[in-house]
Design a protein around this motif. Structure first.
Motif, PDB file in Angstrom:
ATOM      1  N   GLU A 286      -8.669  20.351 -10.983  1.00 61.02           N
ATOM      2  CA  GLU A 286      -8.480  20.747  -9.597  1.00 61.02           C
ATOM      3  C   GLU A 286      -7.904  19.542  -8.831  1.00 61.02           C
ATOM      4  OE1 GLU A 286      -8.650  23.532  -6.581  1.00 61.02           O
ATOM      5  OE2 GLU A 286      -8.975  23.695  -8.724  1.00 61.02           O
ATOM      6  N   ILE A 287      -8.567  18.512  -8.940  1.00 63.12           N
ATOM      7  CA  ILE A 287      -8.366  17.275  -8.215  1.00 63.12           C
ATOM      8  C   ILE A 287      -6.742  16.799  -8.667  1.00 63.12           C
ATOM      9  CG2 ILE A 287     -10.733  16.807  -7.798  1.00 63.12           C
ATOM     10  CD1 ILE A 287     -10.609  14.456  -9.633  1.00 63.12           C
ATOM     11  N   ALA A 288      -6.346  17.251  -9.548  1.00 63.98           N
ATOM     12  CA  ALA A 288      -4.966  16.641  -9.976  1.00 63.98           C
ATOM     13  C   ALA A 288      -3.953  16.976  -8.809  1.00 63.98           C
ATOM     14  CB  ALA A 288      -4.531  17.259 -11.262  1.00 63.98           C
TER      15      ALA A 288
ATOM     16  N   GLU B  12      -4.672   7.846 -15.693  1.00 59.32           N
ATOM     17  CA  GLU B  12      -5.606   6.614 -15.388  1.00 59.32           C
ATOM     18  C   GLU B  12      -6.590   7.270 -14.432  1.00 59.32           C
ATOM     19  OE1 GLU B  12      -6.203   2.364 -13.213  1.00 59.32           O
ATOM     20  OE2 GLU B  12      -4.180   3.200 -13.782  1.00 59.32           O
ATOM     21  N   LEU B  13      -6.170   8.177 -13.283  1.00 62.02           N
ATOM     22  CA  LEU B  13      -7.047   8.549 -12.373  1.00 62.02           C
ATOM     23  C   LEU B  13      -7.829   9.747 -12.952  1.00 62.02           C
ATOM     24  CD1 LEU B  13      -7.846   9.208  -9.163  1.00 62.02           C
ATOM     25  CD2 LEU B  13      -5.824  10.834  -9.128  1.00 62.02           C
ATOM     26  N   SER B  14      -7.285  10.535 -14.070  1.00 61.81           N
ATOM     27  CA  SER B  14      -8.238  11.631 -14.616  1.00 61.81           C
ATOM     28  C   SER B  14      -9.313  11.001 -15.420  1.00 61.81           C
ATOM     29  CB  SER B  14      -7.233  12.344 -15.439  1.00 61.81           C
ATOM     30  OG  SER B  14      -6.202  13.309 -14.700  1.00 61.81           O
ATOM     31  N   GLN B  15      -9.052   9.875 -16.037  1.00 66.51           N
ATOM     32  CA  GLN B  15     -10.013   9.309 -16.953  1.00 66.51           C
ATOM     33  C   GLN B  15     -11.133   8.725 -16.179  1.00 66.51           C
ATOM     34  OE1 GLN B  15      -9.012   7.033 -20.539  1.00 66.51           O
ATOM     35  NE2 GLN B  15     -10.085   5.419 -19.599  1.00 66.51           N
TER      36      GLN B  15
ATOM     37  N   LEU C 236       1.568   7.452  -6.596  1.00 65.02           N
ATOM     38  CA  LEU C 236       0.370   8.356  -6.897  1.00 65.02           C
ATOM     39  C   LEU C 236       0.820   9.668  -6.359  1.00 65.02           C
ATOM     40  CD1 LEU C 236      -2.590   6.225  -5.887  1.00 65.02           C
ATOM     41  CD2 LEU C 236      -2.252   7.015  -8.246  1.00 65.02           C
ATOM     42  N   GLU C 237       1.449  10.068  -5.220  1.00 64.59           N
ATOM     43  CA  GLU C 237       1.718  11.118  -4.962  1.00 64.59           C
ATOM     44  C   GLU C 237       2.729  11.734  -5.773  1.00 64.59           C
ATOM     45  OE1 GLU C 237       0.972  13.075  -1.426  1.00 64.59           O
ATOM     46  OE2 GLU C 237      -0.482  12.184  -2.543  1.00 64.59           O
ATOM     47  N   GLN C 238       3.775  10.961  -6.596  1.00 67.33           N
ATOM     48  CA  GLN C 238       4.751  11.456  -7.459  1.00 67.33           C
ATOM     49  C   GLN C 238       4.077  11.629  -8.839  1.00 67.33           C
ATOM     50  OE1 GLN C 238       7.339   8.374  -7.112  1.00 67.33           O
ATOM     51  NE2 GLN C 238       8.529   9.195  -5.118  1.00 67.33           N
ATOM     52  N   GLY C 239       2.841  11.450  -8.973  1.00 65.58           N
ATOM     53  CA  GLY C 239       2.167  11.901 -10.321  1.00 65.58           C
ATOM     54  C   GLY C 239       1.916  10.560 -11.200  1.00 65.58           C
ATOM     55  N   GLU C 240       2.391   9.300 -10.842  1.00 64.19           N
ATOM     56  CA  GLU C 240       2.288   8.350 -11.400  1.00 64.19           C
ATOM     57  C   GLU C 240       0.651   7.971 -11.679  1.00 64.19           C
ATOM     58  OE1 GLU C 240       4.744   4.792 -10.855  1.00 64.19           O
ATOM     59  OE2 GLU C 240       6.495   6.157 -10.259  1.00 64.19           O
ATOM     60  N   ARG C 241       0.263   7.451 -13.060  1.00 64.79           N
ATOM     61  CA  ARG C 241      -0.939   6.860 -12.929  1.00 64.79           C
ATOM     62  C   ARG C 241      -2.242   8.032 -13.003  1.00 64.79           C
ATOM     63  NH1 ARG C 241      -2.881   2.201  -8.909  1.00 64.79           N
ATOM     64  NH2 ARG C 241      -4.578   1.838 -10.768  1.00 64.79           N
TER      65      ARG C 241
ATOM     66  N   VAL D 258       0.858  -1.325   0.110  1.00 66.73           N
ATOM     67  CA  VAL D 258      -0.120   0.119   0.022  1.00 66.73           C
ATOM     68  C   VAL D 258       0.870   1.271  -0.045  1.00 66.73           C
ATOM     69  CG1 VAL D 258      -1.832   1.362   1.287  1.00 66.73           C
ATOM     70  CG2 VAL D 258      -1.754  -1.358   1.094  1.00 66.73           C
ATOM     71  N   TRP D 259       1.737   1.207   0.760  1.00 69.22           N
ATOM     72  CA  TRP D 259       2.588   2.420   1.119  1.00 69.22           C
ATOM     73  C   TRP D 259       3.178   2.894  -0.318  1.00 69.22           C
ATOM     74  CZ3 TRP D 259      -0.409   3.790   4.378  1.00 69.22           C
ATOM     75  CH2 TRP D 259      -0.335   3.631   5.538  1.00 69.22           C
ATOM     76  N   PRO D 260       3.965   1.795  -1.077  1.00 67.05           N
ATOM     77  CA  PRO D 260       4.810   2.350  -2.110  1.00 67.05           C
ATOM     78  C   PRO D 260       3.714   2.735  -3.235  1.00 67.05           C
ATOM     79  CG  PRO D 260       5.698   0.448  -1.204  1.00 67.05           C
ATOM     80  CD  PRO D 260       4.191   0.619  -0.381  1.00 67.05           C
ATOM     81  N   GLY D 261       2.484   2.176  -3.285  1.00 68.15           N
ATOM     82  CA  GLY D 261       1.505   2.628  -4.347  1.00 68.15           C
ATOM     83  C   GLY D 261       0.946   4.007  -3.973  1.00 68.15           C
TER      84      GLY D 261
END
Length: 264
Positions: free
Chosen positions: A189-191, A162-165, A154-159, A147-150
């Motif tokens: 905004e939520i980016a 996918e999140l935006s879609q 996400l905090e670093q901007g990966e995915r 969980v923590w690595p995932g």
């Protein structure tokens, strides 16, 4: 009510609750409805709208039973993970939220375990909540090593694509309630990191049964998702013997699936 959520305080670390299954029989029927593709029927009930019994075609029942069944020599991890994600989806409705992504129907799904949007009173999107749902016998190891690595990625901007879609599709379902909602502007905004929240839900046994032990389970949540405590949501469901419980519960869900009224 199928689940009760009892709030647990962890000052400066995270917010969250402990889940308790109140009515396993009704919970199994709700999971059965989700498995046959009738999540909207369940959502209406969870939101207090009520819903009449909906018939189900035999093909949907067959696929749903396969989702809850294990092939010879198949390990239960993916099946149990799907069941827990469905329970998590039900728990997510406890605050009356309506902008929750539909549960998927794939045991080995590789996307986000779940998503929920939070709105202000004026209809502005204030946050996107990313679910991390884990049914495991080793909660601390799973959180630390998986969980923590995932969350860091996400905090670093990966995915982000996918999140935006995913968020765009979820926002479009809200246009009826908020016709002036600017979907593209809301996605932008939520980016930003502060608009992202992480909801980690995990199965635990008696080794994490009290508040102090539970706090140790989520140690370092604040360093992996820094910022206000509201960004870090920690949910637990106590199951004394996870795999046998999941097997018995899956069998009950299958019984409920086969008992749903046929669409003839």
């Amino acid at each position: 009510m199928t689940l009760t959520l009892q709030r647990v305080e962890a000052p400066d670390l995270c917010e969250g609750s402990e889940w308790t299954v109140v009515d396993q029989d009704v919970l199994a029927e709700q999971i059965a409805r989700i498995a046959v593709g009738q999540y909207r029927h369940v959502a209406r009930i969870l939101l207090g709208a009520g819903a009449s019994a909906a018939n189900v075609i035999q093909a949907a029942k067959k696929d749903a039973v396969a989702l809850l069944s294990l092939k010879p020599e198949e390990k239960p991890w993916h099946r149990d993970g799907w069941v827990f994600q469905a329970i998590s989806w039900i728990a997510a409705h406890s605050d009356g939220s309506v902008a929750i992504r539909a549960p998927h129907l794939i045991k080995a799904h590789k996307g986000f375990d779940g998503l929920k949007l939070e709105f202000s009173d004026t209809g502005a999107v204030t946050a996107v909540v990313v679910f991390e749902d884990k049914a495991t016998d080793n909660p601390r190891d799973t959180i630390r090593d998986d969980v923590w690595p995932g969350i860091v990625r996400l905090e670093q901007g990966e995915r982000s694509n996918e999140l935006s879609q995913e968020v765009s599709a979820l926002l479009e379902t809200q246009l009826k309630s908020f016709p002036d909602l600017d979907v593209d502007a809301a996605v932008q905004e939520i980016a930003w990191k502060e608009a992202r929240r992480y909801r980690v839900a995990i199965t635990v046994d008696k080794s994490h049964a009290n508040a102090k032990l539970r706090m140790a389970l989520f140690k370092d949540f604040d360093s992996h998702a820094p910022g206000d405590t509201s960004r870090r949501l920690a949910e637990t469901m106590h199951v004394s013997d996870l795999r046998p419980w999941m097997q018995a519960f899956a069998n009950l869900v299958i019984t409920k699936i086969n008992g749903l009224p046929d669409n003839v």
